[in-house]
Design an enzyme around this catalytic site. Sequence first.
Site, mmCIF file in Angstrom:
data_model
loop_
_atom_site.group_PDB
_atom_site.id
_atom_site.type_symbol
_atom_site.label_atom_id
_atom_site.label_comp_id
_atom_site.label_asym_id
_atom_site.label_seq_id
_atom_site.Cartn_x
_atom_site.Cartn_y
_atom_site.Cartn_z
ATOM 1 N N LYS A 108 1.046 -1.134 0.170
ATOM 2 C CA LYS A 108 -0.067 0.015 0.112
ATOM 3 C C LYS A 108 0.842 1.234 0.061
ATOM 4 C CE LYS A 108 -4.417 0.593 0.205
ATOM 5 N NZ LYS A 108 -5.739 0.017 -0.119
ATOM 6 N N ASP A 144 -7.002 3.998 -4.641
ATOM 7 C CA ASP A 144 -7.644 4.106 -3.098
ATOM 8 C C ASP A 144 -8.265 5.293 -2.886
ATOM 9 O OD1 ASP A 144 -7.583 1.985 -0.541
ATOM 10 O OD2 ASP A 144 -7.376 4.028 0.128
ATOM 11 N N PHE A 159 -19.468 8.686 -0.568
ATOM 12 C CA PHE A 159 -19.974 8.607 -1.954
ATOM 13 C C PHE A 159 -18.857 8.754 -3.124
ATOM 14 C CE2 PHE A 159 -18.452 13.078 -3.148
ATOM 15 C CZ PHE A 159 -18.060 13.357 -1.747
ATOM 16 N N VAL A 192 -16.635 3.310 -4.077
ATOM 17 C CA VAL A 192 -16.952 2.039 -3.533
ATOM 18 C C VAL A 192 -18.412 2.365 -3.230
ATOM 19 C CG1 VAL A 192 -16.578 0.692 -1.601
ATOM 20 C CG2 VAL A 192 -14.650 1.707 -2.921
HETATM 21 O O1 2IT Z 1 -8.205 -1.639 -0.599
HETATM 22 C C1 2IT Z 1 -7.839 -2.035 -1.609
HETATM 23 O O2 2IT Z 1 -8.088 -3.350 -1.897
HETATM 24 C C2 2IT Z 1 -7.869 -1.191 -2.922
HETATM 25 N N1 2IT Z 1 -7.796 0.010 -2.602
HETATM 26 C C3 2IT Z 1 -7.518 -1.781 -4.281
HETATM 27 C C4 2IT Z 1 -6.293 -2.072 -4.327
HETATM 28 C C5 2IT Z 1 -5.791 -2.762 -5.995
HETATM 29 O O3 2IT Z 1 -4.779 -2.854 -6.073
HETATM 30 O O4 2IT Z 1 -6.757 -2.697 -6.484
#
Ligand code: 2IT
Length: 445
Positions: free
Chosen positions: A124, A164, A236, A239
Amino acid sequence: MELQKIMAHLEAKHSGENEYLQAVREVLVSIEDVYNAHPEFEKAKLIERLVEPERIIIFRVPWVDDKGEVQVNLGYRVQFNSAIGPYKGGLRFHASVNLSILKFLAFEQTFKNALTTLPMGGGKGGSDFSPRGKSDAEVMRFCQAFMNELYRYIGPEIDIPAGDIGVGGREVGYLFGQYKKLTRDWSGVLTGKGLEFGGSLIRPEATGYGGLYFVKEMLAVKGLDIKGKRVAISGFGNVAWGAAKKATEMGAKVITISGPDGYIYDEQGVSGEKIDYMLELRASGNDICSPYAERFKGAVFVPSRKPWEVKCDIALPCATQNELNGDDARCLIDNGTLCVGEISNMGCTPEAIDLFVEHQMLYAPGKAVNAGGVATSGLEMSQNATHLNWSADEVDAKLHAIMHNIHEQCVKYGTEPSGYVNYVKGANIAGFMKVAKAMMAQGVV
Ligand code: 2IT
């Protein structure tokens, strides 16, 4: 495993990294028994290795704003675990980003990615850059400056970032363009790309869609149907949008969305053009949801409050970590909520989770219920690697199968003697066992 000793040691070493410590504790509590049944894990210091990232990269991101002033942000990439595949996970651009948050997200990602059944390790990254109110040109310059450093550490077989919070299609496009410029390498180094340049159909929808496929399976275990159910959604963004779309398509009624400014209560249902409007709200870059109530008559904006006070059958946190606390959980329980699907990462506090489990509610943790996003990123990687594009139906069918499989793994490892499915335990044990076996096989590295 001496859980208290391990946690005390980590708390001393990483004091103040509260989100990271919270995520580690949740997993260790769940896997304690399984771990203790494998003395070879203890001997290999598996836990001690698993809780530390393999590598953390932190760098300065200098860029010039529209006024000509120099701005300096911090950039990060946490390469947590590569036992089962190259590091994979999103980038978060938000003012709140710090090392604790990215370590918790990367740790969670490791188990989530293991659950998807695809060969992806956990990572991440992100920055404390706030896209709120920034011009398009500023966002582009920031993304380019961020990639000027990050490109050294990523690659299609090394580490594959994605989006993200604060990083969507636009940002991924700019990041990809700069990576290509610097390396002259046209490969699938990021996922969530535009459809014209290697992106996958269904990737934007995937986190929300997958979440609803999972929720439907949870309800089915209890002989319940999603049709006609009242659904409270927070957030909003991308996701929440995907979740609202699929919930509506399944015949449920979405009655709330929310933002940092408060929540929208729409008794007529967030459906049709109102769901499309969520994209417009997001694109405005203001990070507020209140304009929805000006646009759609009958909808009410409730400032500075969270949607969990509204009577609903299904609650779907889709915003950010720790957005649903003990008081919110009590409110949902008092209102007779049947099911909580945590589509945000670690959306519920430990107190809220304990309450759900105590009341034997259907509760699924983020690493299981939101895994459809990264799973579809994995499908994008497969398409890129084979230089093919799959149809929307093909991707959706694969996503569906993956979510079904994750649900089955949770039931397999999480069913208690009473018959209650503890999805937290199920997801943590299933994810852990896969990573643990891979690490054991690869020796002390
Ligand atoms: O928290 C997650 O799984 C995402 N933000 C997607 C990460 C991704 O590599 O698609």
